[in-house]
Motif scaffolding. Structure first.
Motif, PDB file in Angstrom:
ATOM      1  N   THR A  95      -3.875 -19.334  -8.543  1.00 15.24           N
ATOM      2  CA  THR A  95      -2.588 -18.692  -8.281  1.00 15.24           C
ATOM      3  C   THR A  95      -2.664 -17.930  -6.956  1.00 15.24           C
ATOM      4  O   THR A  95      -3.575 -17.125  -6.765  1.00 15.24           O
ATOM      5  N   PRO A  96      -1.713 -18.181  -6.053  1.00 17.78           N
ATOM      6  CA  PRO A  96      -1.724 -17.438  -4.788  1.00 17.78           C
ATOM      7  C   PRO A  96      -1.301 -15.984  -4.994  1.00 17.78           C
ATOM      8  O   PRO A  96      -0.378 -15.697  -5.760  1.00 17.78           O
ATOM      9  N   ILE A  97      -2.006 -15.104  -4.320  1.00 17.42           N
ATOM     10  CA  ILE A  97      -1.686 -13.680  -4.342  1.00 17.42           C
ATOM     11  C   ILE A  97      -1.633 -13.218  -2.893  1.00 17.42           C
ATOM     12  O   ILE A  97      -2.558 -13.478  -2.122  1.00 17.42           O
ATOM     13  N   THR A  98      -0.543 -12.550  -2.521  1.00 19.34           N
ATOM     14  CA  THR A  98      -0.393 -12.030  -1.172  1.00 19.34           C
ATOM     15  C   THR A  98      -0.391 -10.516  -1.218  1.00 19.34           C
ATOM     16  O   THR A  98       0.363  -9.916  -1.985  1.00 19.34           O
ATOM     17  N   ILE A  99      -1.233  -9.921  -0.381  1.00 20.65           N
ATOM     18  CA  ILE A  99      -1.296  -8.466  -0.307  1.00 20.65           C
ATOM     19  C   ILE A  99      -1.187  -8.054   1.153  1.00 20.65           C
ATOM     20  O   ILE A  99      -2.003  -8.467   1.978  1.00 20.65           O
ATOM     21  N   ASP A 100      -0.180  -7.247   1.446  1.00 22.97           N
ATOM     22  CA  ASP A 100      -0.055  -6.665   2.775  1.00 22.97           C
ATOM     23  C   ASP A 100      -1.002  -5.464   2.796  1.00 22.97           C
ATOM     24  O   ASP A 100      -0.673  -4.393   2.280  1.00 22.97           O
ATOM     25  N   LEU A 101      -2.188  -5.647   3.349  1.00 26.73           N
ATOM     26  CA  LEU A 101      -3.210  -4.603   3.327  1.00 26.73           C
ATOM     27  C   LEU A 101      -2.759  -3.342   4.046  1.00 26.73           C
ATOM     28  O   LEU A 101      -3.084  -2.232   3.621  1.00 26.73           O
ATOM     29  N   ASN A 102      -1.975  -3.489   5.122  1.00 25.13           N
ATOM     30  CA  ASN A 102      -1.490  -2.314   5.846  1.00 25.13           C
ATOM     31  C   ASN A 102      -0.558  -1.466   4.984  1.00 25.13           C
ATOM     32  O   ASN A 102      -0.506  -0.251   5.125  1.00 25.13           O
ATOM     33  N   ALA A 103       0.170  -2.099   4.065  1.00 22.71           N
ATOM     34  CA  ALA A 103       1.107  -1.379   3.199  1.00 22.71           C
ATOM     35  C   ALA A 103       0.405  -0.558   2.125  1.00 22.71           C
ATOM     36  O   ALA A 103       1.041   0.233   1.439  1.00 22.71           O
ATOM     37  N   LEU A 104      -0.913  -0.729   1.992  1.00 20.12           N
ATOM     38  CA  LEU A 104      -1.640   0.074   1.013  1.00 20.12           C
ATOM     39  C   LEU A 104      -1.708   1.541   1.418  1.00 20.12           C
ATOM     40  O   LEU A 104      -1.867   2.412   0.569  1.00 20.12           O
ATOM     41  N   THR A 105      -1.591   1.812   2.715  1.00 19.42           N
ATOM     42  CA  THR A 105      -1.725   3.199   3.186  1.00 19.42           C
ATOM     43  C   THR A 105      -0.487   3.752   3.861  1.00 19.42           C
ATOM     44  O   THR A 105      -0.455   4.929   4.231  1.00 19.42           O
ATOM     45  N   THR A 106       0.553   2.935   4.024  1.00 17.14           N
ATOM     46  CA  THR A 106       1.762   3.415   4.691  1.00 17.14           C
ATOM     47  C   THR A 106       2.613   4.243   3.734  1.00 17.14           C
ATOM     48  O   THR A 106       2.450   4.164   2.516  1.00 17.14           O
ATOM     49  N   PRO A 107       3.539   5.046   4.284  1.00 23.44           N
ATOM     50  CA  PRO A 107       4.397   5.871   3.416  1.00 23.44           C
ATOM     51  C   PRO A 107       5.225   5.053   2.422  1.00 23.44           C
ATOM     52  O   PRO A 107       5.573   5.542   1.358  1.00 23.44           O
ATOM     53  N   ARG A 108       5.565   3.807   2.732  1.00 21.25           N
ATOM     54  CA  ARG A 108       6.355   2.980   1.815  1.00 21.25           C
ATOM     55  C   ARG A 108       5.552   1.762   1.415  1.00 21.25           C
ATOM     56  O   ARG A 108       4.865   1.151   2.231  1.00 21.25           O
ATOM     57  N   ALA A 109       5.666   1.384   0.169  1.00 20.29           N
ATOM     58  CA  ALA A 109       4.897   0.275  -0.385  1.00 20.29           C
ATOM     59  C   ALA A 109       5.453  -1.090   0.041  1.00 20.29           C
ATOM     60  O   ALA A 109       6.604  -1.201   0.444  1.00 20.29           O
ATOM     61  N   GLN A 110       4.595  -2.098  -0.107  1.00 21.21           N
ATOM     62  CA  GLN A 110       4.999  -3.497   0.121  1.00 21.21           C
ATOM     63  C   GLN A 110       6.089  -3.860  -0.864  1.00 21.21           C
ATOM     64  O   GLN A 110       6.043  -3.495  -2.026  1.00 21.21           O
ATOM     65  N   ARG A 111       7.079  -4.581  -0.404  1.00 18.82           N
ATOM     66  CA  ARG A 111       8.149  -5.047  -1.275  1.00 18.82           C
ATOM     67  C   ARG A 111       7.865  -6.472  -1.674  1.00 18.82           C
ATOM     68  O   ARG A 111       7.542  -7.317  -0.832  1.00 18.82           O
ATOM     69  N   LEU A 112       7.968  -6.756  -2.942  1.00 14.57           N
ATOM     70  CA  LEU A 112       7.734  -8.132  -3.422  1.00 14.57           C
ATOM     71  C   LEU A 112       8.976  -8.968  -3.276  1.00 14.57           C
ATOM     72  O   LEU A 112      10.071  -8.533  -3.329  1.00 14.57           O
TER      73      LEU A 112
END
Length: 191
Positions: free
Chosen positions: A174-191
């Protein structure tokens, strides 16, 4: 519990289960010896929360991701680790166990922090491979945020990729995409 009241022997699983909760510390036991460290700072906690959520939302329905749960690596001498994120069968998670056996864990993710770099890269790397946890991912929050993914091949972890930016990963087909930069930014990654 004060140091005076502390058991004067290597901890057993029963001893471990009887320890009081300590929200101000991160506690694990390694070969029967209690390992106590301060809780990681806010950016680490933010990254762990986001990472657990992002992975869980993209997993196949047969799996579930949880943050900071106990995993029994070995019963004699007792070693219990509390990975930042781990993935186990959803059916098992639904039984609400107090802790998980290592052979039920399919993926562990550790987020490096000041007090855990060597432990995550050396000790846990070795422990997780020895007990057969198939996937081990290590996230480094230092700029630029990065991740190294390992997979168990013939009993040893092999590097399956080093990532920064948007990491395109695979878990059980199963493909999983993670925006690594969004782990530390004020706003989270949007799915």
């Amino acid at each position: 519990m004060s140091v005076v009241d502390w058991p004067h022997h290597l901890l057993s699983l029963d001893d471990w289960a009887e320890l009081p909760e300590t929200p101000e510390f991160q506690v694990e036991v390694v070969e029967g010896v209690l390992l106590v460290s301060p809780r990681p700072l806010s950016f680490h906690q933010r990254a762990v929360t986001r990472l657990g959520y992002l992975v869980d939302q993209q997993l196949p329905a047969a799996f579930s991701a949880l943050s900071e749960v106990e995993v029994v690596i070995d019963k004699m001498p007792l070693t219990v680790r509390v990975p930042d994120v781990m993935v186990a069968p959803a059916g098992l998670v639904e039984t609400n166990p107090a802790r998980f056996a290592a052979n039920d864990v399919h993926l562990v993710i550790e987020v490096l922090s000041e007090g855990t770099r060597r432990t995550d890269r050396v000790m846990k790397f070795s422990e997780y491979s020895e007990v057969g946890i198939e996937h081990y991912w290590i996230v480094d929050l230092d700029d630029p945020v990065s991740m190294i993914t390992y997979r168990l091949v013939e009993g040893e972890y092999e590097n399956f990729g080093e990532h920064s930016g948007a990491a395109e990963l695979d878990f059980e087909g199963t493909p999983i995409t993670i925006d690594l930069n969004a782990l530390t930014t004020p706003r989270a990654q949007r799915l």
